[in-house]
Design an enzyme around this catalytic site. Structure first.
Site, PDB file in Angstrom:
ATOM      1  N   TRP A 105       0.798  -1.211   0.000  1.00  0.00           N
ATOM      2  CA  TRP A 105       0.000   0.000   0.000  1.00  0.00           C
ATOM      3  C   TRP A 105       0.835   1.267   0.000  1.00  0.00           C
ATOM      4  CZ3 TRP A 105      -4.577   1.048  -1.617  1.00  0.00           C
ATOM      5  CH2 TRP A 105      -5.488  -0.007  -1.763  1.00  0.00           C
ATOM      6  N   ASP A 179      -2.400   6.205   6.785  1.00  0.00           N
ATOM      7  CA  ASP A 179      -3.421   5.372   6.151  1.00  0.00           C
ATOM      8  C   ASP A 179      -3.732   4.240   7.122  1.00  0.00           C
ATOM      9  OD1 ASP A 179      -4.911   3.558   4.718  1.00  0.00           O
ATOM     10  OD2 ASP A 179      -3.539   3.418   3.015  1.00  0.00           O
ATOM     11  N   LYS A 203     -13.210  -2.343   5.743  1.00  0.00           N
ATOM     12  CA  LYS A 203     -12.490  -3.296   6.591  1.00  0.00           C
ATOM     13  C   LYS A 203     -13.179  -3.395   7.955  1.00  0.00           C
ATOM     14  CE  LYS A 203      -9.115  -2.866   3.458  1.00  0.00           C
ATOM     15  NZ  LYS A 203      -8.747  -3.866   2.456  1.00  0.00           N
TER      16      LYS A 203
END
Length: 367
Positions: A105, A179, A203
C-alpha cells in the site's frame, strides 16, 4: 448447517447485529416510509443519521475538537491522490513528501504522490520482503517536507505499527499522514499524534464506497489548484461533508457499526478481543512445522495474518477443504501468494478457533 466465517480482507465481514438491523430497516427507516437509500441527503432523516455517525466516531476515537471528520468517496487508493493534492500546497512548489515504505500500500501511495510533487522514501523494508517496520532511528527525513506518510497496517503484507512515531525533531511542522484503512477502530490511538488519518470503510467500518478522513484544522485550505472541489478537504469540511451527495447508505451502515462498537465496550474493549484473536492464530503458526508466518514478531498485524504452507503444492486442496468447512476467502493476495486470514473487529473468536482447528486437522492429514 455449517457456520460460515468470512476471512476476506475487504470488503469484509460485518457484525451480524448490524446486518440484521439494516435488514429490518431496509424498507422503512424509523417510520419514515423510506429506505435510507431513497432519502434526500439534505432531508432531516439523513441529516440525523450523519450527525450521529460523526458524533459516535468522534467519541470512539476521542477525536480532539480541533480535528474535522469528513465522509468522502474514493476509497483508500483514491485518498492516496487526494492527500498530496491537499497537502503539497503547504510548501513552495515543487513540494516534497516523505514516505516510510512498508509494503504494497505504501508502494501505491508513493506512485500517486509522485504525480503531484517530489517523493523522498525516507526508509524502506523492501530489502526485507516487507516483513518488518523500519526502525525509527533509520528514517532519513526531509527538513521541509509537506508531510510524512505511513501505512500503519499493511493489509497485504501483514505488518503493523505498534508505536506512534514522532517526527517533529527531524521535520519541524511536517504532519504525519496515516493510512489506517485496515486497522482503524481496532485499537486505541492518540489522534493528536497525527495530522491526518484516513481509511476506506470496507475493513472495520462498513461497506465499500465510504472513506473516512480525520484532519487537523490547520491543515485545511492548502489544496493545489488542480484538486477537484469535491475532494478539497476545506470545502468538504465547510459543507459538513455535504458539498456533493455523500455515500448515504454506506454512512448509515457505518453509523450502525459505530453503535455496535459502543455496545461492545468501545475501542479499548475491542482491542483486547483483537489481541486474543491474533495471539490464538500466531501461537499456532509459531508452533507449527507445516505453516509459516514470515513477519517479524514485533511488527505482526492483528488484523491481517498472512501465512504459507511449507508445501505450497497443497494450496488448492487447503482452500477447497477450508471452504467445505465454512472458512471463506483465505487465499492470499496475488502479489504475495500463500494464505491470509483477515480477522477484523466483526470476526468472532469462534471463527479463529474454527480456523486453527481446521489447520491442525489439515496438517495432521498431510504429514
Amino acid at each position: 448447517m455449517t457456520t460460515i466465517y468470512n476471512f476476506s480482507a475487504g470488503p469484509a465481514v460485518l457484525p451480524k447485529e448490524v446486518l440484521q438491523q439494516a435488514a429490518a430497516e431496509m424498507l422503512d427507516w424509523h417510520g419514515s416510509g423510506m429506505s435510507v437509500m431513497e432519502m434526500s441527503h439534505r432531508g432531516p432523516e439523513f441529516m440525523s443519521i450523519i450527525a450521529a455517525a460523526q458524533s459516535d466516531l468522534r467519541e470512539l476515537l476521542a477525536v480532539p475538537d480541533n480535528y474535522k471528520i469528513l465522509f468522502l468517496q474514493g476509497g483508500g487508493l483514491g485518498e492516496n491522490a487526494i492527500v498530496p493534492m491537499n497537502l503539497m500546497g503547504r510548501k513552495p512548489q515543487p513540494a516534497i513528501a516523505d514516505f516510510i515504505h512498508t509494503g504494497s500500500w505504501t508502494a501505491k501511495s508513493i506512485k500517486e504522490a509522485q504525480k503531484y510533487g517530489k517523493v523522498n522514501v525516507a526508509a524502506s523494508a523492501e530489502a526485507n520482503g516487507h516483513t518488518v517496520i523500519p526502525s525509527r532511528d533509520s528514517w532519513t527525513l526531509s527538513k521541509d517536507a509537506a508531510y510524512v506518510h505511513l501505512c500503519t497496517n499493511e493489509t497485504i503484507d501483514g505488518v503493523e505499527y505498534h508505536f506512534a512515531p514522532d517526527v517533529s525533531a527531524d521535520t519541524g511542522d511536517a504532519p504525519i499522514v496515516a493510512d489506517m484503512s485496515s486497522h482503524i477502530l481496532s485499537r486505541v490511538i492518540d489522534v493528536a499524534k497525527y495530522g491526518v488519518i484516513f481509511g476506506g470503510a470496507q475493513k472495520n467500518i462498513g461497506p465499500a464506497g465510504l472513506t473516512i478522513v480525520i484532519v487537523r484544522e490547520d491543515l485545511l485550505g492548502h489544496a493545489l489548484p488542480i484538486c477537484p472541489s469535491a475532494f478539497d478537504w476545506k470545502i468538504v469540511a465547510d459543507n459538513d461533508s455535504m458539498y456533493n451527495t455523500p455515500p448515504t447508505y454506506a454512512i448509515y451502515i457505518a453509523g450502525l457499526v459505530f453503535q455496535w462498537l459502543k455496545r461492545q465496550g468501545g475501542v479499548a474493549a475491542m482491542e483486547q478481543k483483537n489481541i486474543a484473536k491474533a495471539q490464538l492464530l500466531y501461537d499456532y503458526l509459531d508452533a507449527s512445522d507445516f505453516y509459516v508466518n514470515r513477519v517479524a514478531k514485533d511488527c505482526r498485524s492483528r488484523m491481517n495474518i498472512p501465512f504459507f504452507l511449507r508445501d505450497e503444492s497443497l494450496n488448492t486442496e487447503f482452500l477447497t477443504q477450508a471452504k467445505q468447512h465454512g472458512l471463506l476467502q483465505l487465499k492470499g493476495h496475488k502479489a504475495v501468494g500463500g494464505m491470509r486470514a483477515s480477522i477484523y473487529n466483526a470476526m468472532p473468536i469462534e471463527g479463529v478457533q474454527a480456523l486453527v482447528s481446521f489447520m491442525k486437522e489439515f496438517a495432521r492429514a498431510h504429514t
